[in-house]
Design a protein around this motif. Structure first.
Motif, PDB file in Angstrom:
ATOM      1  N   HIS A  86       0.745  -1.255  -0.066  1.00  0.00           N
ATOM      2  CA  HIS A  86      -0.094   0.003   0.014  1.00  0.00           C
ATOM      3  C   HIS A  86       0.932   1.179  -0.002  1.00  0.00           C
ATOM      4  O   HIS A  86       1.820   1.277   0.852  1.00  0.00           O
ATOM      5  CB  HIS A  86      -0.886   0.134   1.306  1.00  0.00           C
ATOM      6  CG  HIS A  86      -1.803  -0.991   1.337  1.00  0.00           C
ATOM      7  ND1 HIS A  86      -2.723  -1.469   0.261  1.00  0.00           N
ATOM      8  CD2 HIS A  86      -2.172  -1.741   2.441  1.00  0.00           C
ATOM      9  CE1 HIS A  86      -3.388  -2.535   0.684  1.00  0.00           C
ATOM     10  NE2 HIS A  86      -3.314  -2.884   1.817  1.00  0.00           N
ATOM     11  N   CYS A 150      -4.153   4.169  -3.760  1.00  0.00           N
ATOM     12  CA  CYS A 150      -3.087   3.376  -3.649  1.00  0.00           C
ATOM     13  C   CYS A 150      -2.768   2.880  -5.159  1.00  0.00           C
ATOM     14  O   CYS A 150      -3.579   2.328  -5.740  1.00  0.00           O
ATOM     15  CB  CYS A 150      -3.399   2.139  -2.724  1.00  0.00           C
ATOM     16  SG  CYS A 150      -2.122   0.742  -2.832  1.00  0.00           S
ATOM     17  N   HIS A 155      -5.284  -2.210  -6.990  1.00  0.00           N
ATOM     18  CA  HIS A 155      -6.009  -1.569  -5.796  1.00  0.00           C
ATOM     19  C   HIS A 155      -6.640  -0.326  -5.810  1.00  0.00           C
ATOM     20  O   HIS A 155      -7.659  -0.005  -4.850  1.00  0.00           O
ATOM     21  CB  HIS A 155      -4.740  -1.193  -4.593  1.00  0.00           C
ATOM     22  CG  HIS A 155      -4.199  -2.610  -4.029  1.00  0.00           C
ATOM     23  ND1 HIS A 155      -3.630  -2.431  -2.969  1.00  0.00           N
ATOM     24  CD2 HIS A 155      -4.163  -3.950  -4.484  1.00  0.00           C
ATOM     25  CE1 HIS A 155      -3.024  -3.934  -2.644  1.00  0.00           C
ATOM     26  NE2 HIS A 155      -3.609  -4.620  -3.507  1.00  0.00           N
TER      27      HIS A 155
HETATM   28 ZN    ZN Z   1      -2.813  -0.874  -1.831  1.00  0.00          ZN
END
Ligand code: ZN
Length: 168
Positions: A86, A150, A155
């Motif tokens: 992340h 992200c 994501h």
């Molecule tokens: Zn992520």
């Protein structure tokens, strides 16, 4: 000896000579003075979490124009950076988020931010694995609503939110 007794007596007088009422008055005055100027803090301290469920804990972050922003991203999961990395990337207005994210899939060596897309980035943390944190500092951009994502492959559809800068 006399001098010692005198000092002792003086100390006793001082200790007893300040009634509780006086002290309270003083305290009230101090707290009133301290609370008087109601100004926007120079630094906006923000914290946001990413987890193993591929989600941020916040969809909205708010600051005021002119503030310095100190933002901390905490990866509160346990998964590795390769499986569930992340970061937190703040994009300039008008950025094609899908195109940005797609171009960034191939940019593993640059924390999944395509080098030729850096012009669209206002600020970003590094890519984190579970248990890691990163803090960045930047100047709040002009008033408006910005997008943060992200950029780890796949994501951004879930890990996306609004960064709102209100006029001071
Ligand atoms: Zn992520």
């Amino acid at each position: 000896m006399n001098k010692f007794l005198f000092l002792l007596g003086l100390a006793g007088l001082l200790a007893c000579g300040a009634p509780a009422g006086d002290q309270q008055t003083n305290n009230t005055e101090e707290s009133t003075t301290a609370a008087a100027p109601e100004e926007t803090p120079a630094v906006a301290k923000l914290e946001i979490e990413g987890n193993d469920q591929m989600q941020y804990n916040l969809k909205t972050l708010e600051v005021k124009a002119g503030q310095k922003v100190e933002l901390t991203l905490n990866h509160v999961g346990k998964m590795t950076i390769e499986a569930m990395g992340h970061n937190w990337v703040l994009l300039k207005p008008g950025t094609d988020v899908a195109a940005f994210a797609t171009a960034s899939i191939a940019a593993k060596d640059n924390d999944y931010i395509a080098p030729d897309q850096m012009d669209s980035v206002i600020a970003h943390t590094k890519m984190l694995g579970g248990g890691e944190s990163d803090t960045i500092t930047f100047d709040a951009p002009e008033a408006g609503t910005y997008t943060f994502i992200c950029t780890f492959p796949g994501h951004y559809a879930l890990m996306k939110g609004e960064f709102i800068v209100s006029a001071d």
